[in-house]
Design an enzyme around this catalytic site. Structure first.
Site, mmCIF file in Angstrom:
data_model
loop_
_atom_site.group_PDB
_atom_site.id
_atom_site.type_symbol
_atom_site.label_atom_id
_atom_site.label_comp_id
_atom_site.label_asym_id
_atom_site.label_seq_id
_atom_site.Cartn_x
_atom_site.Cartn_y
_atom_site.Cartn_z
ATOM 1 N N GLY A 253 0.835 -1.191 0.000
ATOM 2 C CA GLY A 253 0.000 0.000 0.000
ATOM 3 C C GLY A 253 0.869 1.241 0.000
ATOM 4 C CB SER A 254 0.048 4.720 0.715
ATOM 5 O OG SER A 254 -0.449 4.636 2.029
ATOM 6 C CB THR A 257 -0.671 2.870 5.037
ATOM 7 O OG1 THR A 257 -1.690 3.762 4.602
ATOM 8 C CG2 THR A 257 -1.283 1.802 5.895
ATOM 9 C CD GLU A 276 5.346 -4.078 -3.622
ATOM 10 O OE1 GLU A 276 4.946 -2.904 -3.708
ATOM 11 O OE2 GLU A 276 5.149 -4.953 -4.492
ATOM 12 C CB CYS A 311 3.285 -0.161 -6.340
ATOM 13 S SG CYS A 311 3.108 -1.923 -6.378
HETATM 14 P P1 ADP Z 1 -4.007 2.851 -1.123
HETATM 15 O O1 ADP Z 1 -4.025 4.344 -1.248
HETATM 16 O O2 ADP Z 1 -3.240 2.137 -2.149
HETATM 17 O O3 ADP Z 1 -5.358 2.273 -0.821
HETATM 18 P P2 ADP Z 1 -3.445 2.556 1.627
HETATM 19 O O4 ADP Z 1 -2.116 2.440 2.270
HETATM 20 O O5 ADP Z 1 -4.335 3.668 2.052
HETATM 21 O O6 ADP Z 1 -3.113 2.582 0.112
HETATM 22 O O7 ADP Z 1 -4.285 1.235 1.799
HETATM 23 C C1 ADP Z 1 -3.770 -0.054 1.605
HETATM 24 C C2 ADP Z 1 -4.336 -0.969 2.671
HETATM 25 O O8 ADP Z 1 -3.904 -0.483 3.943
HETATM 26 C C3 ADP Z 1 -5.861 -1.018 2.725
HETATM 27 O O9 ADP Z 1 -6.275 -2.335 3.039
HETATM 28 C C4 ADP Z 1 -6.192 -0.075 3.870
HETATM 29 O O10 ADP Z 1 -7.422 -0.358 4.503
HETATM 30 C C5 ADP Z 1 -5.024 -0.349 4.807
HETATM 31 N N1 ADP Z 1 -4.762 0.747 5.756
HETATM 32 C C6 ADP Z 1 -4.893 2.078 5.557
HETATM 33 N N2 ADP Z 1 -4.581 2.767 6.676
HETATM 34 C C7 ADP Z 1 -4.251 1.849 7.621
HETATM 35 C C8 ADP Z 1 -3.839 1.920 8.998
HETATM 36 N N3 ADP Z 1 -3.719 3.080 9.628
HETATM 37 N N4 ADP Z 1 -3.557 0.773 9.629
HETATM 38 C C9 ADP Z 1 -3.667 -0.421 9.003
HETATM 39 N N5 ADP Z 1 -4.069 -0.551 7.721
HETATM 40 C C10 ADP Z 1 -4.361 0.556 7.033
#
Ligand code: ADP
Length: 508
Positions: A253-254, A257, A276, A311
């Site tokens: 993810g991002s 996060t 990743e 990504c």
């Molecule tokens: P994207 O913008 O690609 O969705 P995110 O990082 O926001 O990237 O989300 C990727 C995953 O991480 C999703 O399953 C989201 O629900 C989860 N996520 C986002 N914020 C949190 C957090 N604070 N703690 C745990 N998981 C999170």
């Protein structure tokens, strides 16, 4: 428990209307899957899954809480203690994964359809993705069977072994851009190595992952070994990452996060983390490249695939000075050959972005770059529903936002360079380091440059997401703020284990 695919059609649908008719038959179920069954959530709250192309509300999904995560972790702990999963030979787990691969294939239409309607991936790509996921599972199975432990030199009166043992309880937190494929890239290796898994899929696209849990039971994964808990990142995701009995979290993810998850790990039980994260991957075009048209197409494909929502998008084009003027219009022409439209139409290869929020974020980044006065070259084909017009910003400064930050849309920045050394400095000049591509008429020169780029995977004259070249089993370990930990290949399997030595004092 068995569940039959609702898509009993003998033939794969061939038109948007036929796919839509199948979509209308789907019985969408957003309830969590814990201990081998669909359960009600402890939460009264829910969130809507919306088709980004039609804006139709598809299904209400429970907003699972830390109590649901607690239940899933308890089920996983019980299942590891009670089932033979971790104790049996790896060959038996490998057989289960092969059986799951076959289930993916026999339910491919349904799974692809679920991914497509939740996040807008063109159905043709979604089908490719399911096929690729099945291949990946088989590769994971056979790679796991070939791993071996090392017997260490020791006295004849002892036996010393370096072992790899499961991490234990693995949390997987996944994004929406390739919902099922990314989830399986974590779940497959984690299961192969004897772990129990709790998957928290993206709140934008949890449905195929929930269906996967049912198929896993049919394939022979014991109840409780694989659980899927949908919910918001800040609630269910946070609870999983902060749980004291979760031994490892594997996340895609991002970068933002990823940082939060590190804090969750630090503040809970110092669990292992595999991250990743984002990327702003360079495609370097050296001055000796021929076939400008073919090259332009490949360059555009590198950041247009999946609407740029990947990504590993090659969205930073570093182009030799002598080629820039000719290449830019050809790249823009190639961007125009992508067909935006209804993702259920098999001829569409550019669906909508996954959500209104994602569309607004991308549109804002385009707007900001235009406001900054950069030269915006737009695709003649335009955009579509929730799809901004694909745009190439030519000749932007290396430190501008559009050249440094991930857009996650059909947008690229083109910069120019005068020497290989300058190209290398530009390639390594971001906070990221996920993948990179070098294009050159001279393979030795391309390889020399490739080996100096700080990225977890570098391709020369092809791309990671180029279908014919897609390699199963390649390992990737990101640099910089693209994360850490290995994904893919034998090392990617070992990432779901811990090392232990065993020393036996033998009777004489
Ligand atoms: P994207 O913008 O690609 O969705 P995110 O990082 O926001 O990237 O989300 C990727 C995953 O991480 C999703 O399953 C989201 O629900 C989860 N996520 C986002 N914020 C949190 C957090 N604070 N703690 C745990 N998981 C999170």
């Amino acid at each position: 428990m068995t569940s039959k695919s609702v898509l009993a059609a003998p033939k794969r649908p061939a038109t948007a209307e036929q796919w839509q008719a199948c979509a209308d038959q789907l019985k969408l179920d957003g309830r969590p899957f814990i201990a081998g069954a669909r359960l009600g959530s402890t939460s009264k709250n829910s969130f809507l899954i919306r088709n980004p192309f039609t804006s139709q509300c598809l299904v209400d999904v429970p907003r699972c809480t830390h109590e649901d995560i607690d239940n899933a972790v308890a089920a996983a702990v019980r299942a590891r203690a009670d089932s033979a999963w971790a104790k049996q030979s790896v060959a038996l787990r490998a057989d289960v994964l092969r059986s799951l691969a076959a289930k993916l294939e026999s339910n491919a239409d349904e799974l692809a359809l679920l991914d497509s309607i939740q996040m807008g991936m063109p159905i043709t790509f979604a089908l490719d993705d399911i096929a690729l996921a099945a291949r990946k599972l088989r590769d994971v199975a056979s790679t796991a069977e070939r791993l071996h432990e090392a017997v260490l030199p020791s006295a004849p009166t002892s036996l010393a072994i370096n072992q790899r043992v499961p991490q234990g309880i693995v949390g997987a937190i996944t994004p929406w851009n390739f919902p099922l494929f990314v989830a399986l890239s974590k779940v497959g290796p984690a299961l192969a190595m004897g772990n129990a898994v709790i998957l928290k899929p993206s709140e934008i696209a949890p449905l195929a992952c929930l269906r996967l849990a049912e198929l896993a039971i049919e394939a022979g994964v014991p109840e409780g070994i694989f659980n899927v808990v949908p919910g918001l990142g800040s609630e269910a995701g946070h609870a999983l990452a902060s749980h004291g009995q979760v031994n490892m979290v594997s996340f895609t993810g991002s970068t933002a996060t990823g940082r939060t998850l590190m804090q969750c790990a630090a503040q809970s039980n110092l669990k292992a983390l595999h991250l990743e994260l984002g990327g702003k991957s360079p495609q370097i075009v050296l001055d000796d490249c021929g076939d400008a048209r073919g090259l332009a197409k490949a360059l555009a494909d590198g950041f247009m695939f999946n609407g740029g929502q990947l990504c590993v998008a090659g969205s930073r084009l570093l182009i030799a000075k002598n080629l820039m003027a000719d290449l830019v219009p050809l790249i823009v022409e190639s961007m125009g050959s992508w067909r935006p439209g209804n993702p259920l139409d098999p001829v569409t290869n550019l669906g909508p972005l996954a959500s209104v929020e994602q569309y607004e974020r991308v549109a804002q980044m385009i707007d900001d770059a235009v406001q900054a006065g950069f030269d915006a070259q737009r695709s003649s084909a335009g955009g579509g529903t929730l799809m901004p017009t694909p745009t190439l910003f030519a000749g932007v400064p290396p430190l501008s936002e559009i050249a440094q930050e991930e857009v996650f849309g059909p947008v690229a920045a083109a910069l120019t360079f005068a020497s290989d050394a300058e190209a290398l400095a530009l390639a390594n000049g971001t906070r990221y380091g996920l993948v990179a591509t070098v294009w050159s008429g001279d393979l030795a020169r391309g390889k020399r440059l490739a080996e100096q780029i700080n990225a977890g995977g570098v391709t020369v004259n092809t791309q990671t997401n180029h279908l014919p070249a897609r390699v199963i089993g390649a390992s990737l370990e990101p640099y910089g703020e693209s994360g850490n930990g290995v994904e893919g290949g034998a090392d990617g399997l070992l990432a779901f284990t811990r090392a232990r030595h065993l020393l036996l004092n033998l009777p004489t």
